[in-house]
Scaffold this active site. Structure first.
Site, PDB file in Angstrom:
ATOM      1  N   PHE A   1       0.800  -1.229   0.000  1.00  0.00           N
ATOM      2  CA  PHE A   1       0.000   0.000   0.000  1.00  0.00           C
ATOM      3  C   PHE A   1       0.831   1.276   0.000  1.00  0.00           C
ATOM      4  O   PHE A   1       0.429   2.294   0.571  1.00  0.00           O
ATOM      5  CB  PHE A   1      -0.966   0.005   1.192  1.00  0.00           C
ATOM      6  CG  PHE A   1      -1.621  -1.323   1.434  1.00  0.00           C
ATOM      7  CD1 PHE A   1      -2.268  -1.987   0.412  1.00  0.00           C
ATOM      8  CD2 PHE A   1      -1.555  -1.941   2.670  1.00  0.00           C
ATOM      9  CE1 PHE A   1      -2.844  -3.244   0.619  1.00  0.00           C
ATOM     10  CE2 PHE A   1      -2.127  -3.185   2.894  1.00  0.00           C
ATOM     11  CZ  PHE A   1      -2.780  -3.840   1.856  1.00  0.00           C
ATOM     12  N   CYS A   2       1.994   1.238  -0.648  1.00  0.00           N
ATOM     13  CA  CYS A   2       2.896   2.402  -0.686  1.00  0.00           C
ATOM     14  C   CYS A   2       3.147   2.946   0.719  1.00  0.00           C
ATOM     15  O   CYS A   2       3.243   4.159   0.929  1.00  0.00           O
ATOM     16  CB  CYS A   2       2.345   3.488  -1.614  1.00  0.00           C
ATOM     17  SG  CYS A   2       2.388   3.013  -3.354  1.00  0.00           S
ATOM     18  N   ALA A   3       3.245   2.024   1.657  1.00  0.00           N
ATOM     19  CA  ALA A   3       3.600   2.359   3.046  1.00  0.00           C
ATOM     20  C   ALA A   3       4.440   1.198   3.570  1.00  0.00           C
ATOM     21  O   ALA A   3       4.133   0.587   4.587  1.00  0.00           O
ATOM     22  CB  ALA A   3       2.352   2.573   3.892  1.00  0.00           C
TER      23      ALA A   3
END
Length: 463
Positions: free
Chosen positions: A385-387
């Site tokens: 999740f781009c985290a």
């Protein structure tokens, strides 16, 4: 308050919450779209990936369609359509400022996205500015600060720990100079609300400023710049039911006015003249136009303003209460499945928006998400999740470990170091979350009905 009055107040609140929970979802595009199932037949698509991009509100689409024939260039055209478009563009700026409860002296700058907004702010930081950011941030707010001295803070496990961690870091900074804190309002992984007001107070007490990444907060909760006392707020239209390629950076004007334009070009320049030595002298605008070079995305800007009006008119009290109803359905449903582990920083009782990430014992997350789509017509997201640092911390891996935003190379049935995210909002009907919970229980109990294979890093149905 007497016990009787208190009981009456509680009853009134419960009744209001129940009524709001039963309210109809806001009309969105795609609500009647059907998709094929690998097992045969079709089903109405359950869009449960709002945290990535929310569907367009029907109201937004209708407003854009009504304006489209009158579209024209802005700010410098003499024709009627140009002047009408200019008025609409600038009125949209006023609408966004009102939606965010900005201070009278704040500027609203239109950008392409939250990522663009935060990169703009990174570009205008004063020299020697120090930036403080938690490892829990989305990459949009974790990565732009390449020209600053950055302190990355470890993931806190309570809101109080987040404030204490920031206070210690700010107190220890040396030399004492300009500083900026970047924090999310609601996690794009866990959905948990962060103590923004308390973090803002801590930042200001130590002479720092703070920018709020409201990409996941603004579509779900009211955001008041003045009440939260943040210096800037950034968000994206495509998460606010306005997917037409615009974003917002709103807040204090001084750093924006003092810096060179984010992009050099027409619109940002007020005067340009040749010098005798052959060079060029430029006088830049001091308004928001200073950082809006080029022909602006009028449609995108207008769609954001339309979404702001629609959400305000629907009433956030009603929207929040209904979303809490959906959150309760999903969390209680998943709690009935022992194989499911919901990811959380602050614990089960933490307030949150409609974003829930989880893993399923014995399942590759990409395989599980693929089965939800192919066999039930449910769209969720799997990955990091781009985290990446946050998800790897929550999964018990080293936050420094590298990974891809999408699915890993692990085959169906193999463990993968990623998760599944279900997210929803103002346009989500109860049936979609009910189908999701039912599908999770069936997949865990009975397994997938279809065979799957890995193709270019993604799990897909085998033909």
């Amino acid at each position: 308050m007497s016990a009787a009055l208190n009981a009456a107040a509680v009853a009134t609140t419960d009744a209001t919450t129940t009524a709001a929970a039963c309210a109809e979802p806001l009309p969105v595009l795609g609500r009647d779209v059907t998709v094929p199932l690998v097992t045969g037949g079709e089903v109405t698509y359950a869009a449960l990936d709002y945290a990535a991009s929310a569907p367009a509100l029907q109201r937004v689409w209708d407003d854009v369609a009504a304006y489209a024939p009158y579209y024209g260039s802005v700010h410098r055209g003499a024709g009627y359509l140009s002047q009408l478009s200019t008025d609409l563009f600038e009125q949209s700026r006023v609408t966004v400022a009102e939606f965010l409860d900005c201070r009278p002296c704040d500027q609203v700058v239109f950008t392409r996205s939250t990522t663009d907004s935060l990169n703009l702010l990174a570009a205008v930081l004063p020299a020697d500015c120090q930036v403080f950011v938690f490892e829990t941030e989305h990459h949009a707010s974790l990565l732009p600060w390449t020209n600053a001295q950055v302190t990355y803070l470890n993931a806190p496990r309570t809101p109080d720990e987040a404030v204490a961690t920031l206070e210690r870091a700010l107190a220890d900074r040396d030399p004492y100079g300009p500083a900026l804190v970047c924090v999310t309002g609601a996690s794009n992984v866990t959905g948990e609300l962060w103590p923004v007001k308390e973090l803002a107070a801590a930042a200001h007490a130590h002479g720092a400023r703070i920018v709020l990444d409201a990409a996941q907060l603004a579509p779900h909760h009211p955001v008041s710049v003045q009440e939260l006392d943040v210096d800037w707020v950034a968000f994206s239209g495509h998460k606010l039911y306005a997917p037409f390629g615009s974003g917002v950076l709103a807040g204090r004007a001084d750093w924006l006015q003092q810096a060179e334009p984010y992009l050099a070009g027409g619109g940002a320049s007020r005067k340009v003249a040749r010098r005798e030595d052959g060079g060029v002298d430029v006088e830049w605008h001091t308004t928001a136009a200073r950082h809006e070079a080029g022909s602006p995305n009028v449609i995108g800007v207008y769609s954001i303003a339309s979404a702001c009006r629609a959400l305000s008119e629907a009433g956030f009290d009603t929207l929040v209460a209904r979303e809490r109803h959906l959150i309760s359905k999903v969390r209680s449903g998943l709690a009935d499945v022992p194989a499911v582990r919901i990811l959380s920083l602050f614990g089960d009782d933490a307030p949150r928006v409609g974003v829930i990430s989880f893993v399923v014992d014995g399942w590759n997350s990409s395989h599980f998400a693929a089965a939800l789509s192919a066999e039930y017509g449910i769209g969720v997201r799997d990955g990091l999740f781009c985290a990446h640092p946050l998800v790897r911390t929550l999964l018990g891996s080293e936050p420094q470990a590298q990974g891809e935003c999408g699915a890993p190379e692990a085959a169906p049935g193999e463990r993968s170091l990623n998760a599944i995210r279900v997210s929803f909002g103002a346009g989500t009907p109860d049936e979609h979350v009910d189908r999701f919970v039912r599908a999770v229980k069936e997949l865990v109990a009975d397994g997938a009905k279809w065979q799957y294979r890995t193709e270019e890093g993604r799990c897909v149905p085998a033909v």
